[in-house]
Design a protein around this motif. Structure first.
Motif, PDB file in Angstrom:
ATOM      1  N   LEU A 328       0.839  -1.205   0.000  1.00 40.94           N
ATOM      2  CA  LEU A 328       0.000   0.000   0.000  1.00 40.94           C
ATOM      3  C   LEU A 328       0.874   1.255   0.000  1.00 40.94           C
ATOM      4  O   LEU A 328       0.654   2.195  -0.782  1.00 40.94           O
ATOM      5  CB  LEU A 328      -0.900  -0.019   1.235  1.00 40.94           C
ATOM      6  N   LEU A 329       1.898   1.276   0.855  1.00 40.45           N
ATOM      7  CA  LEU A 329       2.799   2.425   0.930  1.00 40.45           C
ATOM      8  C   LEU A 329       3.674   2.535  -0.315  1.00 40.45           C
ATOM      9  O   LEU A 329       3.956   3.640  -0.794  1.00 40.45           O
ATOM     10  CB  LEU A 329       3.671   2.303   2.180  1.00 40.45           C
ATOM     11  N   ALA A 330       4.122   1.375  -0.834  1.00 44.36           N
ATOM     12  CA  ALA A 330       4.980   1.397  -2.025  1.00 44.36           C
ATOM     13  C   ALA A 330       4.254   2.047  -3.195  1.00 44.36           C
ATOM     14  O   ALA A 330       4.838   2.854  -3.929  1.00 44.36           O
ATOM     15  CB  ALA A 330       5.412  -0.024  -2.378  1.00 44.36           C
ATOM     16  N   ARG A 331       2.993   1.715  -3.389  1.00 44.86           N
ATOM     17  CA  ARG A 331       2.223   2.320  -4.479  1.00 44.86           C
ATOM     18  C   ARG A 331       2.056   3.822  -4.260  1.00 44.86           C
ATOM     19  O   ARG A 331       2.106   4.614  -5.207  1.00 44.86           O
ATOM     20  CB  ARG A 331       0.863   1.640  -4.610  1.00 44.86           C
ATOM     21  N   HIS A 332       1.859   4.224  -2.997  1.00 45.41           N
ATOM     22  CA  HIS A 332       1.736   5.651  -2.668  1.00 45.41           C
ATOM     23  C   HIS A 332       3.023   6.394  -3.010  1.00 45.41           C
ATOM     24  O   HIS A 332       2.992   7.447  -3.660  1.00 45.41           O
ATOM     25  CB  HIS A 332       1.407   5.809  -1.184  1.00 45.41           C
ATOM     26  N   PHE A 333       4.178   5.860  -2.580  1.00 44.28           N
ATOM     27  CA  PHE A 333       5.456   6.514  -2.869  1.00 44.28           C
ATOM     28  C   PHE A 333       5.756   6.519  -4.366  1.00 44.28           C
ATOM     29  O   PHE A 333       6.318   7.483  -4.893  1.00 44.28           O
ATOM     30  CB  PHE A 333       6.584   5.822  -2.106  1.00 44.28           C
ATOM     31  N   LEU A 334       5.392   5.432  -5.046  1.00 42.54           N
ATOM     32  CA  LEU A 334       5.614   5.365  -6.486  1.00 42.54           C
ATOM     33  C   LEU A 334       4.851   6.483  -7.194  1.00 42.54           C
ATOM     34  O   LEU A 334       5.405   7.186  -8.042  1.00 42.54           O
ATOM     35  CB  LEU A 334       5.198   3.997  -7.010  1.00 42.54           C
ATOM     36  N   ARG A 335       3.587   6.657  -6.836  1.00 40.20           N
ATOM     37  CA  ARG A 335       2.786   7.715  -7.471  1.00 40.20           C
ATOM     38  C   ARG A 335       3.374   9.095  -7.168  1.00 40.20           C
ATOM     39  O   ARG A 335       3.448   9.962  -8.042  1.00 40.20           O
ATOM     40  CB  ARG A 335       1.335   7.640  -6.992  1.00 40.20           C
ATOM     41  N   ARG A 336       3.794   9.288  -5.910  1.00 45.68           N
ATOM     42  CA  ARG A 336       4.320  10.592  -5.517  1.00 45.68           C
ATOM     43  C   ARG A 336       5.581  10.949  -6.309  1.00 45.68           C
ATOM     44  O   ARG A 336       5.684  12.045  -6.875  1.00 45.68           O
ATOM     45  CB  ARG A 336       4.642  10.609  -4.017  1.00 45.68           C
ATOM     46  N   TYR A 337       6.534  10.023  -6.341  1.00 53.02           N
ATOM     47  CA  TYR A 337       7.814  10.345  -6.980  1.00 53.02           C
ATOM     48  C   TYR A 337       7.718  10.298  -8.508  1.00 53.02           C
ATOM     49  O   TYR A 337       8.441  11.035  -9.191  1.00 53.02           O
ATOM     50  CB  TYR A 337       8.910   9.418  -6.457  1.00 53.02           C
ATOM     51  N   ALA A 338       6.850   9.463  -9.037  1.00 53.15           N
ATOM     52  CA  ALA A 338       6.664   9.469 -10.493  1.00 53.15           C
ATOM     53  C   ALA A 338       6.095  10.810 -10.949  1.00 53.15           C
ATOM     54  O   ALA A 338       6.474  11.340 -11.997  1.00 53.15           O
ATOM     55  CB  ALA A 338       5.743   8.324 -10.904  1.00 53.15           C
ATOM     56  N   LYS A 339       5.209  11.380 -10.130  1.00 54.85           N
ATOM     57  CA  LYS A 339       4.621  12.677 -10.471  1.00 54.85           C
ATOM     58  C   LYS A 339       5.635  13.802 -10.314  1.00 54.85           C
ATOM     59  O   LYS A 339       5.770  14.675 -11.191  1.00 54.85           O
ATOM     60  CB  LYS A 339       3.400  12.934  -9.587  1.00 54.85           C
ATOM     61  N   SER A 340       6.378  13.810  -9.182  1.00 55.77           N
ATOM     62  CA  SER A 340       7.305  14.915  -8.923  1.00 55.77           C
ATOM     63  C   SER A 340       8.501  14.897  -9.871  1.00 55.77           C
ATOM     64  O   SER A 340       9.089  15.938 -10.154  1.00 55.77           O
ATOM     65  CB  SER A 340       7.787  14.873  -7.476  1.00 55.77           C
ATOM     66  N   MET A 341       8.866  13.698 -10.350  1.00 58.49           N
ATOM     67  CA  MET A 341      10.028  13.587 -11.243  1.00 58.49           C
ATOM     68  C   MET A 341       9.639  13.472 -12.715  1.00 58.49           C
ATOM     69  O   MET A 341      10.503  13.289 -13.568  1.00 58.49           O
ATOM     70  CB  MET A 341      10.856  12.355 -10.857  1.00 58.49           C
ATOM     71  N   MET A 372      11.850   3.095  -2.994  1.00 56.02           N
ATOM     72  CA  MET A 372      10.904   3.394  -4.066  1.00 56.02           C
ATOM     73  C   MET A 372      11.338   4.628  -4.852  1.00 56.02           C
ATOM     74  O   MET A 372      11.205   4.686  -6.077  1.00 56.02           O
ATOM     75  CB  MET A 372       9.499   3.592  -3.494  1.00 56.02           C
ATOM     76  N   LYS A 373      11.892   5.619  -4.158  1.00 55.62           N
ATOM     77  CA  LYS A 373      12.382   6.818  -4.838  1.00 55.62           C
ATOM     78  C   LYS A 373      13.506   6.446  -5.811  1.00 55.62           C
ATOM     79  O   LYS A 373      13.526   6.889  -6.968  1.00 55.62           O
ATOM     80  CB  LYS A 373      12.883   7.826  -3.805  1.00 55.62           C
ATOM     81  N   ARG A 374      14.442   5.610  -5.337  1.00 56.83           N
ATOM     82  CA  ARG A 374      15.543   5.176  -6.193  1.00 56.83           C
ATOM     83  C   ARG A 374      15.013   4.351  -7.364  1.00 56.83           C
ATOM     84  O   ARG A 374      15.460   4.495  -8.507  1.00 56.83           O
ATOM     85  CB  ARG A 374      16.528   4.349  -5.371  1.00 56.83           C
ATOM     86  N   ALA A 375      14.026   3.468  -7.074  1.00 56.69           N
ATOM     87  CA  ALA A 375      13.491   2.595  -8.116  1.00 56.69           C
ATOM     88  C   ALA A 375      12.806   3.403  -9.214  1.00 56.69           C
ATOM     89  O   ALA A 375      12.913   3.077 -10.404  1.00 56.69           O
ATOM     90  CB  ALA A 375      12.521   1.588  -7.511  1.00 56.69           C
ATOM     91  N   VAL A 376      12.105   4.465  -8.839  1.00 54.32           N
ATOM     92  CA  VAL A 376      11.444   5.324  -9.839  1.00 54.32           C
ATOM     93  C   VAL A 376      12.485   5.966 -10.749  1.00 54.32           C
ATOM     94  O   VAL A 376      12.285   6.100 -11.963  1.00 54.32           O
ATOM     95  CB  VAL A 376      10.583   6.395  -9.140  1.00 54.32           C
ATOM     96  N   ILE A 377      13.623   6.337 -10.166  1.00 49.39           N
ATOM     97  CA  ILE A 377      14.689   6.958 -10.966  1.00 49.39           C
ATOM     98  C   ILE A 377      15.341   5.940 -11.896  1.00 49.39           C
ATOM     99  O   ILE A 377      15.610   6.222 -13.068  1.00 49.39           O
ATOM    100  CB  ILE A 377      15.752   7.578 -10.033  1.00 49.39           C
ATOM    101  N   MET A 378      15.576   4.724 -11.368  1.00 45.76           N
ATOM    102  CA  MET A 378      16.369   3.739 -12.090  1.00 45.76           C
ATOM    103  C   MET A 378      15.561   2.852 -13.036  1.00 45.76           C
ATOM    104  O   MET A 378      16.121   2.251 -13.957  1.00 45.76           O
ATOM    105  CB  MET A 378      17.118   2.840 -11.092  1.00 45.76           C
ATOM    106  N   ALA A 379      14.256   2.757 -12.830  1.00 49.92           N
ATOM    107  CA  ALA A 379      13.452   1.832 -13.640  1.00 49.92           C
ATOM    108  C   ALA A 379      13.518   2.200 -15.117  1.00 49.92           C
ATOM    109  O   ALA A 379      13.392   3.371 -15.495  1.00 49.92           O
ATOM    110  CB  ALA A 379      12.004   1.851 -13.160  1.00 49.92           C
ATOM    111  N   GLU A 380      13.697   1.193 -15.957  1.00 48.15           N
ATOM    112  CA  GLU A 380      13.814   1.419 -17.392  1.00 48.15           C
ATOM    113  C   GLU A 380      12.477   1.264 -18.112  1.00 48.15           C
ATOM    114  O   GLU A 380      12.285   1.806 -19.188  1.00 48.15           O
ATOM    115  CB  GLU A 380      14.828   0.448 -17.991  1.00 48.15           C
ATOM    116  N   GLY A 381      11.566   0.502 -17.513  1.00 50.15           N
ATOM    117  CA  GLY A 381      10.267   0.298 -18.141  1.00 50.15           C
ATOM    118  C   GLY A 381       9.158   1.022 -17.406  1.00 50.15           C
ATOM    119  O   GLY A 381       9.396   1.919 -16.593  1.00 50.15           O
ATOM    120  N   LYS A 382       7.939   0.617 -17.700  1.00 50.46           N
ATOM    121  CA  LYS A 382       6.770   1.235 -17.069  1.00 50.46           C
ATOM    122  C   LYS A 382       6.567   0.764 -15.633  1.00 50.46           C
ATOM    123  O   LYS A 382       5.904   1.433 -14.841  1.00 50.46           O
ATOM    124  CB  LYS A 382       5.507   0.901 -17.887  1.00 50.46           C
TER     125      LYS A 382
END
Length: 450
Positions: A328-341, A372-382
């Protein structure tokens, strides 16, 4: 209404006469009775009651409270949403406060007033029903509760309910938990729920040098020391009419502990270099990840200060003790950092969701957020993959009973299938080998949402 269809009430009482009296008094409930800890746990596993009354004086310690508190702890560990009403001896105020701090819902004093206890029991059943509905709505709405805390785990919901109950009371609260569990977020939620009009002021006692901490807390007068070019109120004064959150209270040095104790006793402060006692109405909420009891025993933390600060002690579970919250938290952080970055990441891969759910997370929510912040930066796919996380699966604990074990397994399988199917009901049903109507029934039964 048949007896088994009635709300279930567990009475834990070793006095046979009181057992009969209480069973007779509560004929509107399906009453089950236990006389000691072992039988109480057996009844809890078999019947799963919503409410229990518990005499703290149980054999083999009928004149003390050790067995009663051990029973309370085990009951709440097995069934965190259980509403336990404890019985204490006349004037045993300390035992009552300790029981509430340990998770009991309410207490009553012996000798028993049947009518008063009946009102408590009825209210406990009512609140239990409301909380079950709130958990369902919280799950549907993303799990936001007290202070914006994101959770759907019963263990954490119990903590937030305890804080909500003590928020309006004029007591000091100590939050105990590992680093990264959300102590400041809960302290802020307590302040917001208290109705106090002043500010919420936070200070990390471990982050400020010992030589400056006194000035930060109590303020100083102009010219009190080199560099004191103007009179500056301390954090205690800044929180006038509000709440002061002292994070890492265990790092306050002993000389400053004496001055803090004086403030808590007299509710006045003296700035450094000043002679005027300034009355201040500030509520203190403190937190630490350290073992304060051990520090008191070692003489590094004053016992009298501890009892002033810890009128109510709330222990915050680690992320690993909050089933379902990590994803639940991982999805929240993913949405937050995907939007801000402005990143193109849109979700978690199925193996990532499974890895997050099974992770041990020694750094708790803070570690999960950083990963999750690092993963959003490093992820190559969707999708963020498990390769970005590299987590080990935790060991399972013994469930409440066989039905609970089946439910746990069902919930885990449904969550994993939903994650793999990205919330698509038809594909989830295919993965699980069930029909769509059956899946809808399971989702409704377990309060799960696609």
């Amino acid at each position: 209404m048949t007896d088994t269809a009635k709300p279930k009430l567990l009475i834990v009482e070793d006095d046979l006469g009181l057992q009969r009296q209480l069973r007779w008094a509560y004929d509107g409930y399906h009453v089950v009775v236990a006389g000691d800890r072992a039988s109480a746990i057996d009844m809890l596993r078999a019947e799963e009651p919503a409410v229990a009354t518990l005499d703290l004086g149980l054999p083999p310690d009928p004149d003390g409270t050790s067995e009663g508190f051990a029973t309370l702890e085990e009951m709440l560990r097995l069934k965190p949403d259980l509403k336990v009403i404890v019985a204490t001896g006349h004037g045993a105020h300390e035992s009552a406060l300790r029981a509430i701090a340990s998770g009991a819902w309410d207490y009553y004093s012996k000798p028993i007033d049947i009518d008063a206890l009946g009102l408590m029991v009825a209210r406990a059943f009512h609140v239990h029903r409301l909380e079950a509905e709130n958990r369902r709505l919280a799950a549907a709405g993303g799990g936001r509760v007290l202070g914006g805390m994101i959770t759907a785990a019963p263990e954490m919901l119990k903590v937030t309910r305890t804080i909500e109950r003590v928020a309006s009371a004029d007591v000091s609260v100590m939050l105990l938990g590992a680093s990264g569990t959300g102590k400041e977020l809960l302290a802020r939620g307590l302040h917001e729920a208290s109705g106090r009009k002043g500010q919420f002021v936070a200070i990390n006692c471990a982050a400020i040098p010992e030589t400056l901490l006194e000035s930060e807390l109590f303020g100083h007068e102009k010219g009190a020391f080199t560099g004191a070019v103007k009179t500056t109120p301390g954090k205690i004064e800044q929180a006038e009419g509000g709440t002061l959150f002292l994070d890492e209270i265990g790092d306050v040095p002993l000389p400053l502990q004496v001055k803090l104790l004086r403030f808590l006793q007299e509710r006045v402060v003296e700035r450094i270099g000043g002679r005027k006692a300034i009355p201040v109405d500030t509520r203190i909420v403190c937190a630490t990840h350290q073992d304060v009891d051990a520090m008191v025993a070692a003489g590094t933390f004053r016992e009298d200060l501890y009892y002033r600060l810890a009128e109510i002690v709330v222990r915050i579970p680690s992320l690993a003790e909050r089933p379902g919250d990590a994803v639940l938290l991982a999805r929240h952080f993913l949405r937050r950092y995907a939007k801000s970055m402005n990143a193109g990441v849109s979700g978690l891969s199925p193996d990532a969701a499974a890895a997050i759910e099974g992770g041990s997370w020694p750094g708790n929510v803070r570690e999960l957020e950083n990963r999750m912040k690092r993963a959003v930066i490093m992820a190559e796919g969707k999708l963020v993959t498990a390769a970005d996380l590299d987590l080990a699966a935790p060991a399972d604990d013994l469930p409440l009973n066989l039905r609970a074990a089946r439910e746990t397994a069902d919930r885990r399988a449904i969550r994993q299938a939903l994650a793999r199917a990205e919330g698509n009901i038809s594909n989830t049903a295919k993965l699980l080998g069930v029909s769509r109507p059956t899946l809808y029934d399971l989702l409704k039964s377990y309060d799960l949402h696609a």
